[in-house]
Structure formats: structure tokens, C-alpha cells
Enzyme design. Structure first.
Site, mmCIF file in Angstrom:
data_model
loop_
_atom_site.group_PDB
_atom_site.id
_atom_site.type_symbol
_atom_site.label_atom_id
_atom_site.label_comp_id
_atom_site.label_asym_id
_atom_site.label_seq_id
_atom_site.Cartn_x
_atom_site.Cartn_y
_atom_site.Cartn_z
ATOM 1 N N MET A 42 -82.112 36.524 31.326
ATOM 2 C CA MET A 42 -80.661 36.559 31.313
ATOM 3 C C MET A 42 -80.184 35.112 31.410
ATOM 4 O O MET A 42 -80.375 34.457 32.443
ATOM 5 C CB MET A 42 -80.135 37.397 32.472
ATOM 6 C CG MET A 42 -80.763 38.788 32.536
ATOM 7 S SD MET A 42 -80.545 39.753 31.016
ATOM 8 C CE MET A 42 -78.791 40.078 31.084
ATOM 9 N N GLY A 106 -86.679 33.883 39.701
ATOM 10 C CA GLY A 106 -85.936 33.423 38.544
ATOM 11 C C GLY A 106 -84.930 34.434 38.052
ATOM 12 O O GLY A 106 -84.630 35.425 38.703
ATOM 13 N N CYS A 107 -84.405 34.188 36.870
ATOM 14 C CA CYS A 107 -83.303 34.994 36.364
ATOM 15 C C CYS A 107 -83.707 35.819 35.158
ATOM 16 O O CYS A 107 -83.001 35.899 34.159
ATOM 17 C CB CYS A 107 -82.115 34.094 36.033
ATOM 18 S SG CYS A 107 -81.432 33.301 37.487
ATOM 19 N N GLY A 108 -84.878 36.430 35.213
ATOM 20 C CA GLY A 108 -85.271 37.387 34.202
ATOM 21 C C GLY A 108 -85.048 38.790 34.732
ATOM 22 O O GLY A 108 -84.590 38.986 35.850
#
Length: 274
Positions: A42, A106-108
Site C-alpha cells: 500500500m 512495513g506497509c504491505g
């Protein structure tokens, strides 16, 4: 496009005014490596070629930039797809990494490898919030008292369950913003949250999605939102407030018109940046 301007309502302790705010664009970007779906990140859908090379290096799928033979980004219905081709000597790594990959801060989207999996069902729609403006400001004012880890380290996010009166009933901290919210949702799963959730972090798609799963009436964040978070809240009817500070906060989605009591009467013209 990396940002878009959204109309808002600015809540203050003494009233409401119109405003507008530039909101960072968030999009789902699926990474395919040698034909294998590897991850959905994202992110801001810009500089995707540079991202793909850096991602291959930091994921240890490539040793040098020269190992990335080709990068092909293109826009799809739900987001973006970036197809990456690696040098022959690196191609065996993708199979091993897919089997053993672990979650991080993280931003996954954990466990999701393709854009099709992004459209996960949401059961029901949030009910009408009963908390008023005073309750929101009351919760924001007391949140720091419930953040001992951040007070000691300056490196932790918090997620708090607030009553309709703005009392913080429970709060959890973590270095990962998603993790803090998951802790709160897990701890309150049996009883539910009748007031609202207050988080300290940037509000992205996943944070809204988690609030929808928790069936909370309203999500309030101290930091800024992303475009996909706003769109997701609007699609599913979640009351959504961001940039909640001691002097003002922004209403991004108000399907029940809870904060619209003075709409059309004496509202000030838009204030850029708020």
C-alpha cells in the site's frame, strides 16, 4: 497523481467550519516477480521502477540493480501491478521467499499476493456514533496518559478504545501501528467498542479496514489520512475523523450527519490546509 484535495469539516471546541485538505494518494501495488505474485504494498503510486529495484534488493531477491532485468508497471482496476524480471541466477530465490516470508512492521498487506485478494468482504455497516464533539476532544486530551511505552521511548504507536463520553477504556501500544490496533481489537473482541477507536498513527486503508472488521461506529486518528482510507470509509459507511488535535480535527466522512448541526448556517469559507 500523488495527492488530491478533499473537502472537510473542521471541528473545533466552539463550532464547525468548512475546510479542505491535500490528502496523499494511497494505492495497492501488486509486485509480481518472474510471474509469481509476491506481495501487495500500500503506497504512493509514483516512481514505481525505482521502488521495484529497491524492493528486490532489500528483499534479497537481487544482489545488484543489474540483476533486475526489466520492470513493467501498469494500472489495473483495483490498483497497480509491477511486473519484475530477474536475472537467471536470482530466479530460484523467489520460490524460497514465497514459502518462508514473514510479516514485518512495513506497509504491505500481510499474506496477500495479488490485487484480487484485496477485496475482502466486510460484514455489515457501522452503526450511528453516539459520541459528540466534546467526547472526541476529551479523548485526545487524555491519550498521552495511556502511552507509557511511547513516553519512555518515543517510538510506539497507540490504539485506544473510547467510550461515548470520551473516556479511554483500554489502550495498547506497539512499534507497528497495525499491531497496536490488532491488539486493541483482540482485547475488546468479546465486548466490542461502543464509542470509537482513537489511533495515533497515519490512517491508511488497512487501519480503516481493521476498524470495519471490529464493527466500531467511528475511527478517529491524530495523524493524516490517505485517499484510499477515505474511499474505504465512505464505501462502507464508517464515520471517520483525522488530524485530531487539541484545537481542531477534520471530519472526512460523516454518513450519519453527526457533525453537521450547523451546516449551511454561518459556516466560514474553506480554510486551505485544514
Amino acid at each position: 497523481m500523488t495527492a488530491r484535495v478533499e473537502p472537510t469539516r473542521v471541528l473545533t471546541p466552539v463550532g464547525v467550519r468548512r475546510g479542505e485538505r491535500a490528502v496523499a494518494v494511497e494505492a495497492a501495488v501488486a509486485i509480481e516477480v518472474d510471474g509469481i505474485g509476491y506481495a501487495v504494498m500500500m503506497m504512493t503510486p509514483a516512481d514505481l521502477e525505482a521502488f521495484a529495484i529497491g524492493f528486490m534488493l532489500t528483499e534479497r531477491l537481487a544482489d545488484t540493480a543489474a540483476d533486475v532485468i526489466a520492470v513493467e508497471p501498469f494500472e489495473a482496476d483495483v490498483g497497480w501491478i509491477v511486473r519484475v524480471a530477474l536475472a537467471e541466477r536470482c530466479r530460484g530465490r523467489i520460490q524460497d521467499r514465497v514459502r518462508h516470508r514473514t510479516s514485518d512492521t512495513g506497509c504491505g498487506l500481510c499474506g496477500i499476493a495479488s490485487l484480487e485478494q484485496l477485496r475482502r468482504p466486510v460484514a455489515g455497516r457501522p452503526v450511528r456514533p453516539v459520541a459528540d464533539t466534546a467526547a472526541l476532544f476529551r479523548a485526545v486530551a487524555s491519550l498521552r496518559d495511556h502511552q507509557p511505552l511511547n513516553a519512555a521511548t518515543g517510538a510506539a504507536h497507540a490504539a485506544a478504545a473510547c467510550t461515548a463520553e470520551g473516556t479511554i477504556a483500554a489502550a495498547y501500544e506497539d512499534v507497528g501501528r497495525h499491531n497496536a490496533l490488532d491488539k486493541l481489537i483482540g482485547a475488546t473482541a468479546a465486548t466490542g467498542i461502543s464509542g470509537f477507536i482513537l489511533v495515533t498513527s497515519r490512517i491508511s486503508f488497512e487501519m480503516v479496514d481493521k476498524a470495519l472488521v471490529a464493527a466500531v461506529p467511528m475511527l478517529v486518528g491524530i495523524s493524516a489520512p490517505t485517499t484510499l482510507a477515505i474511499d474505504h470509509a465512505r464505501e462502507h459507511g464508517l464515520t471517520f475523523v483525522a488530524l485530531a488535535r487539541a484545537d481542531a480535527m477534520l471530519v472526512l466522512n460523516d454518513p450519519w450527519k453527526c457533525f453537521d448541526a450547523v451546516a449551511g448556517e454561518g459556516l466560514e469559507p474553506p480554510t486551505p490546509g485544514l
